[in-house]
Design an enzyme around this catalytic site. Structure first.
Site, PDB file in Angstrom:
ATOM      1  N   ASP A   1       0.949  -1.172  -0.052  1.00  0.00           N
ATOM      2  CA  ASP A   1       0.106  -0.151  -0.039  1.00  0.00           C
ATOM      3  C   ASP A   1       0.947   1.231  -0.095  1.00  0.00           C
ATOM      4  OD1 ASP A   1      -2.990   0.809   0.311  1.00  0.00           O
ATOM      5  OD2 ASP A   1      -1.760   2.054   1.684  1.00  0.00           O
TER       6      ASP A   1
ATOM      7  N   TYR B   1      -2.535  10.838   1.443  1.00  0.00           N
ATOM      8  CA  TYR B   1      -3.097  11.352   0.224  1.00  0.00           C
ATOM      9  C   TYR B   1      -2.949  12.637  -0.517  1.00  0.00           C
ATOM     10  CZ  TYR B   1      -5.101   6.564   1.405  1.00  0.00           C
ATOM     11  OH  TYR B   1      -5.344   5.320   1.474  1.00  0.00           O
TER      12      TYR B   1
ATOM     13  N   HIS C   1      -6.774  -6.814  -1.273  1.00  0.00           N
ATOM     14  CA  HIS C   1      -5.713  -5.742  -0.961  1.00  0.00           C
ATOM     15  C   HIS C   1      -4.776  -6.212   0.113  1.00  0.00           C
ATOM     16  CE1 HIS C   1      -3.720  -2.033  -1.158  1.00  0.00           C
ATOM     17  NE2 HIS C   1      -4.147  -1.594   0.164  1.00  0.00           N
TER      18      HIS C   1
END
Length: 286
Positions: free
Chosen positions: A103, A206, A265
């Site tokens: 990730d 982000y 994921h």
């Protein structure tokens, strides 16, 4: 904190403006494991004991996450990679190592390998692509939370006090199995992400995406990574499948790839045995 895991030791190191919490196990060649969001070093719990039979495993909590401290800035992946480099080189005296990132830990690992190509012997990237590589990081909006998290202030306001509701959605829906992250594990992650400043720090990963794209595009223009690279994708649900390989072939010269079936994921937690079966031969090769 969750129940202690035998053989693991917890440490803290002051690295510039941040104090990093990190966990170690085993002896031998150093192997660094970098986690993603919304997780911590704890995502490696199933694979660390086996890896520690062959390596000196070091699993830090990234800046702002887990039990590391939470500066207001520095969440671009180049700066975060600098934290890890200082931990390894200055604090631990490590000059050469293998590196695995999952990730957001993947782009941090890429930035670290790009800045110190002589130090990273082998690099593995799990279920993430590299921002700025020319691909679509957010899958045309399928990963809807990217834009939401980049929005200033709003995510913190909406998620505060509802951390379980929000984070559990990702744990349940981004995996092939909805129960891949058990209640005990959920409680450990919630312990981390309900601490003051933890939501902000996570969303800051982000918000730094535009800078990450610029930094990486500039580095990619200088040339591809020379060390062997392993691309691992989850083959189901929100797993990125072959996207990981496609991305890494744009940024590295020597890429091998695996797509793990029946896995979304959360690869180290959903299919730890299958992950070890591809990681160990790759990392142990000379």
């Amino acid at each position: 904190m969750s129940a202690p895991i035998p053989g693991l030791e917890h440490h803290h190191a002051e690295v510039g403006e941040v104090v990093l919490h990190y966990v170690t196990a085993g002896e031998g060649e150093p192997l660094v494991l970098l986690h993603g969001w919304p997780q911590s070093w704890y995502e490696w719990r199933h694979v660390m004991p086996e890896l520690a039979r062959h390596f000196r495993v070091i699993a830090p909590d990234l800046r702002g996450l887990g039990d590391s401290t939470r500066p207001l800035g520095g969440y671009d992946k180049k700066t975060m990679a600098g934290d890890i480099w200082r931990l390894l080189s200055e604090h631990l005296g490590i000059e050469r190592f293998c590196l695995v990132g999952h990730d957001w830990g993947g782009p941090v690992a890429y930035a670290l390998a790009a800045a110190h190509v002589e130090a990273v012997r082998r690099l593995a990237i799990l279920d993430v692509v590299i921002p700025g590589d020319g691909g679509d990081f957010s899958q045309g909006g399928r990963r809807w939370h990217h834009a939401f998290h980049m929005t200033a202030d709003l995510p913190e306001a909406l998620v505060a006090g509802r951390e379980r509701l929000y984070l559990e959605w990702f744990y349940r829906n981004f995996g092939w199995r909805a129960d891949a992250i058990a209640e005990e594990d959920l409680q450990e992650y919630l312990r981390c992400y309900t601490q003051p400043g933890a939501l902000r720090a996570g969303f800051a990963l982000y918000r730094a995406l535009p800078q990450d794209r610029l930094d990486n595009a500039a580095r990619i223009a200088q040339g591809k990574l020379p060390m062997p690279v392993l691309a691992v994708g989850g083959g189901s649900s929100f797993g990125r499948g072959t996207e990981v390989e496609q991305s890494l072939r744009r940024v590295a010269e020597q890429v091998s790839a695996v797509v793990i079936p029946q896995c979304g994921h959360w690869i180290p937690e959903e299919q730890p045995r299958q992950l070890l079966d591809c990681l160990l031969p790759f990392l142990r090769a000379k």
